[in-house]
Design an enzyme around this catalytic site. Structure first.
Site, mmCIF file in Angstrom:
data_model
loop_
_atom_site.group_PDB
_atom_site.id
_atom_site.type_symbol
_atom_site.label_atom_id
_atom_site.label_comp_id
_atom_site.label_asym_id
_atom_site.label_seq_id
_atom_site.Cartn_x
_atom_site.Cartn_y
_atom_site.Cartn_z
ATOM 1 N N ASP A 183 2.703 -4.180 8.394
ATOM 2 C CA ASP A 183 2.106 -2.912 7.966
ATOM 3 C C ASP A 183 1.147 -4.468 8.177
ATOM 4 O O ASP A 183 0.146 -5.194 7.493
ATOM 5 C CB ASP A 183 1.916 -2.791 6.631
ATOM 6 N N CYS B 90 -5.198 2.445 -3.889
ATOM 7 C CA CYS B 90 -3.665 3.319 -3.144
ATOM 8 C C CYS B 90 -2.146 2.217 -3.337
ATOM 9 O O CYS B 90 -1.416 1.552 -2.136
ATOM 10 C CB CYS B 90 -4.004 3.055 -1.383
ATOM 11 N N GLN C 195 -4.439 -5.505 7.280
ATOM 12 C CA GLN C 195 -5.333 -6.325 6.682
ATOM 13 C C GLN C 195 -5.460 -7.839 7.304
ATOM 14 O O GLN C 195 -6.101 -8.454 6.481
ATOM 15 C CB GLN C 195 -5.316 -6.461 4.926
ATOM 16 N N HIS D 64 0.741 -1.018 -0.462
ATOM 17 C CA HIS D 64 -0.138 0.118 0.257
ATOM 18 C C HIS D 64 0.525 1.425 0.215
ATOM 19 O O HIS D 64 1.687 1.766 0.796
ATOM 20 C CB HIS D 64 -0.923 0.140 0.694
ATOM 21 N N LYS E 15 -11.220 -1.177 10.020
ATOM 22 C CA LYS E 15 -10.588 -2.013 9.927
ATOM 23 C C LYS E 15 -11.313 -3.383 10.047
ATOM 24 O O LYS E 15 -11.514 -4.620 9.530
ATOM 25 C CB LYS E 15 -9.299 -2.277 8.784
#
Length: 414
Positions: free
Chosen positions: A208, A372, A211, A131, A234
């Site tokens: 990261d 993104c 997700q 991302h 999220k």
């Protein structure tokens, strides 16, 4: 694939759906099918109630007052830190910095950890599937330091080429980065293996986790990384919430990124002394009500059980992937062996944005665009994809309705 071939499950998805008020609404006269969960998740009533309760009964600033409301607000805010520490199995609550989300968390590491250490000729390693939030901050600090940003490649299936990543962990690399789960492909990266290789070379690893945390149990101690960033909105929580987990020794060596109130011990014009981590990184008034919602969101996941959530989402992913393969001219992007429920695709002869617009008229909310992730689009040679991202409150019936709608709008565009 028809109803007779659907997977069986003991997960009571209809009971779960009743907890999410927005899922009951209609759009354009059609029942809403919300398949944009990688963008933001819907919120259960308990999270909505927690935010409402804060403003109705406890609204005050944190760490600034000895009156009852201030104590209650501070307790809710710090409870969220405790719950987030438990969620990712941090060694202590002091390793968890509360932020507005992954973007702020990564920028904090970029400016407070990486920038003071970078020298001309140094490098930061990331991957092609990242991302923008795990690319652009590194480019900004690298440009200021005279360093560079390198990207490890992926293969056509959307899997990281691990041996190439490891080869690129050369002496000039001062920080390595990787997404735990791709927001476009759903690919689950082998973070534990990458962290082991980084440790052997003395290179810190930032992950990261935006997700990943909504879909699978995360244990930062078992993963072995140095930094783990993730976002509240999220994972059922309000927008403007998130966290950075970091090893305590890193936080103690990092100067503040933002300056202001509540991150200090004492301010004098001759100099300021700062609070201990994590509070030295939390200047100003935070999203207190939002973090009250974070605690409620984690409680909600706990009530379902992460293993049950993950199992149901994997059934949804397998079923949706099989159904989409029935659509003529459909090209899937991301067919890794291990995935979370994110499916990107294109249909021959149709623009992604046109498909998304027509699907919306059928009540189906999906994402179109570059997500993104420009470098990833460039890798596949496309300007955009359509992305259907699922969550545990989605159903097999919604998948069927989605595919039926997709076939209908495809015919309109042919």
């Amino acid at each position: 694939m028809n109803a007779q071939t659907r997977p069986s499950t003991v997960f009571d998805v209809q009971r779960v759906r009743a907890d999410f008020p927005l899922l009951a609404r209609s759009v354009h006269g059609k029942p809403l099918i919300y398949f944009d969960n990688a963008n933001t998740s819907q919120k259960p009533q308990t999270v909505i109630d927690a935010v409402d309760e804060h403003y109705r009964r406890h609204n005050a600033n944190v760490s600034r007052a000895v009156h009852l409301l201030g104590e209650e607000a501070t307790a809710a805010y710090e409870n969220a830190r405790d719950r987030l520490a438990g969620l990712v199995n941090a060694a202590s609550r002091g390793e968890v910095v509360l932020t507005s989300g992954t973007t702020q968390s990564i920028n904090l590491v970029a400016y407070s950890y990486a920038l003071p250490r970078l020298r001309p000729g140094d490098a930061i390693l990331t991957t092609v599937m990242e991302h923008h939030a795990n690319i652009v901050p590194w480019q900004l600090v690298a440009a200021r330091a005279g360093a560079t940003v390198k990207a490890a490649p992926i293969d056509a299936r959307g899997e990281l080429i691990v041996e190439k990543y490891v080869e690129m962990l050369t002496p000039e690399v001062k920080l390595a980065c990787v997404t735990h789960v791709s927001n476009v492909l759903g690919t689950v990266n082998p973070v534990r293996e990458l962290a082991r290789e980084c440790r052997r070379r003395g290179i810190p690893l930032l992950v990261d986790g935006s997700q990943a945390v909504p879909h699978r149990p995360v244990d930062v101690q078992a993963l072995g990384c140095d930094f783990y960033a993730f976002t509240g909105h999220k994972m059922l929580a309000p927008t403007g919430t998130g966290a950075l987990w970091a090893r305590r020794e890193h936080l103690e060596a990092m100067p503040p990124f933002f300056g202001g109130g509540e991150m200090i011990r004492e301010v004098k014009f001759s100099g300021t002394t700062f609070a201990d981590p994590p509070h030295r990184f939390e200047a100003g008034t935070p999203n207190i009500a939002g973090f009250a919602g974070v605690g409620a969101a984690i409680d909600y996941y706990a009530s379902l059980g992460f293993e049950a959530v993950h199992a149901w989402e994997q059934q949804l992913l397998a079923y949706a992937t099989a159904r989409l393969r029935e659509v003529p001219g459909l090209r899937l992007f991301g067919e890794a062996k291990e995935k979370e429920p994110v499916i990107s695709f294109l249909v021959e002869g149709a623009q992604a944005t046109d498909l998304a617009t027509l699907l919306d008229l059928e009540g189906v909310a999906v994402r179109s665009g570059h997500h993104c992730a420009h470098p990833l689009m460039q890798f596949y040679g496309v300007p955009a994809t359509l992305r259907a991202s699922l969550a545990f409150y989605n159903t097999l019936e919604e998948v069927d309705a989605f595919v039926t709608a997709l076939l209908k709008v495809r015919r309109l565009l042919m």
